[in-house]
Design a protein around this motif. Structure first.
Motif, PDB file in Angstrom:
ATOM      1  N   LYS A 196       3.072  -1.650   4.338  1.00 63.65           N
ATOM      2  CA  LYS A 196       1.936  -2.120   4.828  1.00 63.65           C
ATOM      3  C   LYS A 196       1.630  -3.280   3.531  1.00 63.65           C
ATOM      4  O   LYS A 196       1.404  -2.700   2.429  1.00 63.65           O
ATOM      5  CB  LYS A 196       0.572  -1.439   4.820  1.00 63.65           C
ATOM      6  CG  LYS A 196      -0.650  -2.053   5.037  1.00 63.65           C
ATOM      7  CD  LYS A 196      -0.440  -2.529   6.431  1.00 63.65           C
ATOM      8  CE  LYS A 196      -1.997  -3.341   6.890  1.00 63.65           C
ATOM      9  NZ  LYS A 196      -1.944  -3.991   8.135  1.00 63.65           N
ATOM     10  N   TYR A 229      -7.347   1.471  -1.820  1.00 59.06           N
ATOM     11  CA  TYR A 229      -6.905   1.468  -0.260  1.00 59.06           C
ATOM     12  C   TYR A 229      -5.959   2.334   0.118  1.00 59.06           C
ATOM     13  O   TYR A 229      -5.113   2.531   1.314  1.00 59.06           O
ATOM     14  CB  TYR A 229      -6.140   0.254  -0.203  1.00 59.06           C
ATOM     15  CG  TYR A 229      -6.878  -1.056  -0.419  1.00 59.06           C
ATOM     16  CD1 TYR A 229      -7.690  -1.782   0.584  1.00 59.06           C
ATOM     17  CD2 TYR A 229      -6.984  -1.522  -1.901  1.00 59.06           C
ATOM     18  CE1 TYR A 229      -8.503  -2.739   0.253  1.00 59.06           C
ATOM     19  CE2 TYR A 229      -7.882  -2.565  -2.066  1.00 59.06           C
ATOM     20  CZ  TYR A 229      -8.607  -3.224  -1.122  1.00 59.06           C
ATOM     21  OH  TYR A 229      -9.532  -4.468  -1.209  1.00 59.06           O
ATOM     22  N   ILE A 230      -5.722   3.692  -0.412  1.00 61.12           N
ATOM     23  CA  ILE A 230      -5.082   4.803  -0.207  1.00 61.12           C
ATOM     24  C   ILE A 230      -6.248   6.017  -0.179  1.00 61.12           C
ATOM     25  O   ILE A 230      -7.142   6.170  -0.765  1.00 61.12           O
ATOM     26  CB  ILE A 230      -4.261   5.149  -1.306  1.00 61.12           C
ATOM     27  CG1 ILE A 230      -3.050   3.992  -1.639  1.00 61.12           C
ATOM     28  CG2 ILE A 230      -3.245   6.601  -1.148  1.00 61.12           C
ATOM     29  CD1 ILE A 230      -2.483   3.712  -0.680  1.00 61.12           C
ATOM     30  N   LEU A 273       0.681  -1.085  -0.192  1.00 61.85           N
ATOM     31  CA  LEU A 273      -0.067   0.058   0.017  1.00 61.85           C
ATOM     32  C   LEU A 273       0.880   1.302  -0.064  1.00 61.85           C
ATOM     33  O   LEU A 273       0.374   2.291  -0.269  1.00 61.85           O
ATOM     34  CB  LEU A 273      -0.776  -0.083   1.164  1.00 61.85           C
ATOM     35  CG  LEU A 273      -2.017  -1.076   1.255  1.00 61.85           C
ATOM     36  CD1 LEU A 273      -2.812  -0.818   2.488  1.00 61.85           C
ATOM     37  CD2 LEU A 273      -3.026  -1.056   0.072  1.00 61.85           C
ATOM     38  N   GLN A 296       2.446   1.245  -3.525  1.00 58.67           N
ATOM     39  CA  GLN A 296       1.599   1.203  -4.472  1.00 58.67           C
ATOM     40  C   GLN A 296       1.905   0.407  -5.573  1.00 58.67           C
ATOM     41  O   GLN A 296       1.586   0.695  -6.924  1.00 58.67           O
ATOM     42  CB  GLN A 296       1.425   2.758  -5.046  1.00 58.67           C
ATOM     43  CG  GLN A 296       0.541   3.808  -4.061  1.00 58.67           C
ATOM     44  CD  GLN A 296      -0.664   3.311  -3.768  1.00 58.67           C
ATOM     45  OE1 GLN A 296      -1.749   3.530  -4.567  1.00 58.67           O
ATOM     46  NE2 GLN A 296      -1.410   2.866  -2.728  1.00 58.67           N
ATOM     47  N   GLU A 353      -5.517   2.437   6.924  1.00 66.09           N
ATOM     48  CA  GLU A 353      -5.291   1.398   7.863  1.00 66.09           C
ATOM     49  C   GLU A 353      -6.156   1.477   9.002  1.00 66.09           C
ATOM     50  O   GLU A 353      -6.138   0.563   9.714  1.00 66.09           O
ATOM     51  CB  GLU A 353      -3.673   1.652   8.334  1.00 66.09           C
ATOM     52  CG  GLU A 353      -2.760   1.570   7.455  1.00 66.09           C
ATOM     53  CD  GLU A 353      -1.411   1.742   8.006  1.00 66.09           C
ATOM     54  OE1 GLU A 353      -0.915   1.121   8.789  1.00 66.09           O
ATOM     55  OE2 GLU A 353      -0.732   3.005   7.576  1.00 66.09           O
ATOM     56  N   CYS A 368      -7.030   6.956   7.089  1.00 62.63           N
ATOM     57  CA  CYS A 368      -5.452   6.761   7.123  1.00 62.63           C
ATOM     58  C   CYS A 368      -5.183   7.482   8.623  1.00 62.63           C
ATOM     59  O   CYS A 368      -5.929   7.883   9.452  1.00 62.63           O
ATOM     60  CB  CYS A 368      -4.868   7.590   6.086  1.00 62.63           C
ATOM     61  SG  CYS A 368      -4.966   9.352   6.225  1.00 62.63           S
ATOM     62  N   ARG A 378      -2.072   8.480   1.985  1.00 59.45           N
ATOM     63  CA  ARG A 378      -1.281   7.355   3.064  1.00 59.45           C
ATOM     64  C   ARG A 378      -2.436   6.345   3.043  1.00 59.45           C
ATOM     65  O   ARG A 378      -3.492   6.463   2.760  1.00 59.45           O
ATOM     66  CB  ARG A 378      -1.262   7.982   4.490  1.00 59.45           C
ATOM     67  CG  ARG A 378      -0.467   9.226   4.425  1.00 59.45           C
ATOM     68  CD  ARG A 378      -0.184   9.603   5.962  1.00 59.45           C
ATOM     69  NE  ARG A 378       0.283   8.831   6.509  1.00 59.45           N
ATOM     70  CZ  ARG A 378       0.730   8.707   7.974  1.00 59.45           C
ATOM     71  NH1 ARG A 378       0.495   9.972   8.449  1.00 59.45           N
ATOM     72  NH2 ARG A 378       1.291   7.841   8.669  1.00 59.45           N
ATOM     73  N   PRO A 379      -1.884   5.033   3.387  1.00 57.27           N
ATOM     74  CA  PRO A 379      -2.892   3.961   3.259  1.00 57.27           C
ATOM     75  C   PRO A 379      -3.874   3.945   4.202  1.00 57.27           C
ATOM     76  O   PRO A 379      -3.805   4.443   5.297  1.00 57.27           O
ATOM     77  CB  PRO A 379      -1.920   2.820   3.709  1.00 57.27           C
ATOM     78  CG  PRO A 379      -0.357   3.296   3.719  1.00 57.27           C
ATOM     79  CD  PRO A 379      -0.529   4.654   3.596  1.00 57.27           C
TER      80      PRO A 379
END
Length: 523
Positions: free
Chosen positions: A139, A150-151, A115, A118, A160, A171, A157-158
């Protein structure tokens, strides 16, 4: 696993990584498990072992002494089938189209996606993420093609974390600024909890569906079975009714055929009896004609005229069809023995005046004979007489008699070998040919079965005619010169004896004796 592939859930594609075969890198087909716990397609694993001398796990390289007996993992297969059915489009994108971003010539399938970077990596290009300190903190997730989803689009940023208050992925920057006081948890925890909830819901849905289906199917099945068995019972009852009706109709048809056959046979019997009587009369006519000629010759030889001789004993009707000759022939064969050894009827004619008498050595002890042996009656008490072999010990006797004044009697002939002890059975099979009178007006012949005789008047004198060679025994009413009954076609082999019984005394009602009478030619 039951809810792993539920459509519409926003689960990470990494949740389906265990549905891939590590040999073909595709969704399992007939999945099997090795003793070490790893799963493969059955065909892929068999080909792998067929091409190697040893059997080892392609994933962990554990070697087995004997080739394991592979059994299909039915649970895993059901999960795969469920996934294929619910998410066919995801299967192709997730497992087939994610390739390594760093392979130059032949791109290999990606093992993981990062992630932070990318990018997606194959097993070789992924190694730096396990060795380089800075990359270890990145990640990693199962390979996906839509990494941008998923960003965080705001902070790049991921994603999470998961904000429970707003139910969205965030994020770390979002959590520190926009969602600072919100309840946030790691995305993996949310996924796991969501998976648990999904599975619980799936179980509930399955149980509910099973209950509804069970109830619906059970009621429908019961109704169907009841209807089926009801139809079957009705069909059986209908068949039973038809069979019974058919049997009854067939029985009626058979009875009708039997009745028609009986009527035809009775008509034939009547015709045969009529024909038999005609034949008997024809036979008698031939016999009388023969006797007439023989007697004429005998009279001529003695020097007397036939007219004079006939005047002394009989009339000119002697040689006509006159049943008086029947009585004559009975006497011819008398003298306690009737057989076919005679010197000729013409000679015996002149022996008509022979002194025929009853034999006291054969008479039953209850019978009283006259001194001249011409009469017999029932004495009510048994006399003390010698028990000779030839003496009858029942009430039956044999001869030809006058029956006037009697209410019971039996008259006929028997063969010499007839058993004279005990109860005598009166039928031709046992050697007895008789006619009987009972109760004053019931006449019957001792045929098999007994034959009732329709005689309207009481008989006074009864004559018996026996033709030994013809097998004929005939009974005649002397007074009316009529035939009473005839036994024809009898197989005579023994000597024949006259047979008669005067019957019980019956308190004096049947006290009249049976009398042997001489033959009268001019009556």
């Amino acid at each position: 696993w039951s809810g792993l592939c539920e459509a519409g859930n926003s689960l990470s594609m990494s949740s389906f990584s265990e549905l891939k075969c590590s040999i073909c890198l595709d969704v399992f087909t007939d999945p099997v498990s090795t003793p070490c716990g790893h799963n493969f397609c059955k065909t892929c694993l068999n080909k792998c072992w067929d091409n190697n001398q040893t059997c080892s796990c392609p994933y962990c390289k554990e070697t087995f002494k004997q080739r394991p007996d592979l059994k299909i993992n039915t649970t895993l297969r059901e999960i795969v089938d469920h996934y294929k059915k619910k998410s066919p489009e995801k299967k192709s994108v997730t497992f087939s189209e994610v390739l390594c971003d760093f392979c130059e010539e032949r791109k290999l399938k990606a093992l993981k996606s990062c992630l932070v970077c990318q990018s997606s990596y194959c097993e070789t290009h992924l190694q730096p993420h396990f060795k380089v300190a800075g990359l270890k903190k990145h990640k990693l997730m199962d390979p996906v093609s839509n990494l941008e989803d998923y960003i965080c689009q705001k902070h790049e940023r991921p994603l999470e974390l998961f904000c429970r208050d707003e139910q969205t992925c965030v994020c770390l920057s979002c959590a520190e600024v926009d969602h600072k006081n919100h309840n946030t948890v790691p995305l993996e925890e949310v996924n796991v909890q969501q998976m648990i909830q999904d599975r619980i819901k799936k179980i509930q849905d399955i149980n509910h569906s099973a209950e509804v289906r069970k109830q619906r199917n059970t009621e429908k099945e019961k109704a169907a079975r009841v209807e089926l068995f009801t139809d079957l019972i009705c069909s059986i009852e209908r068949c039973q009714t038809e069979v019974l009706e058919m049997i009854e109709l067939r029985q009626k048809a058979t009875e009708k055929q039997d009745q028609e056959l009986i009527e035809e046979l009775e008509e034939e019997i009547t015709e045969l009896e009529t024909r038999n009587t005609e034949l008997d009369l024809e036979s008698l006519n031939r016999t009388l004609t023969h006797l007439q000629n023989t007697l004429h010759e005998k009279l001529t030889q003695t020097g007397a005229s036939i007219h004079d001789k006939i005047n002394t004993q009989c009339s000119t009707q002697l040689f006509k069809y006159n049943l008086k000759w029947v009585m004559t022939q009975d006497i011819f064969f008398n003298e306690r023995r009737l057989d076919n050894k005679t010197e000729g009827l013409a000679i015996i004619v002149w022996e008509v005046s022979l002194d025929v008498s009853l034999d006291p050595d054969t008479a039953h002890p209850n019978l009283v004979l006259s001194d001249d042996g011409k009469q017999v009656r029932h004495g009510d008490t048994e006399q003390k007489l010698p028990d000779k072999l030839q003496r009858f010990d029942t009430w039956k006797f044999y001869f030809e008699v006058q029956v006037q004044g009697k209410t019971d009697w039996t008259l006929g002939v028997v063969r010499e070998s007839t058993d004279r002890k005990g109860k005598i059975t009166l039928n031709p099979e046992d050697g007895c040919w008789t006619v009987n009178l009972k109760k004053g007006n019931e006449y019957f012949a001792s045929a098999d079965p007994f034959t009732s005789l329709c005689l309207s008047e009481t008989r006074q004198r009864v004559g018996v005619f026996v033709d030994y060679e013809e097998g004929l025994v005939s009974f005649y009413d002397v007074e009316s010169s009529s035939l009473i009954y005839s036994f024809t076609g009898q197989p005579f082999t023994d000597k024949l004896y006259p047979y008669f019984s005067p019957g019980f005394n019956n308190g004096g009602q049947n006290s009249a004796p049976l009398i042997i009478t001489p033959v009268s030619y001019n009556n």
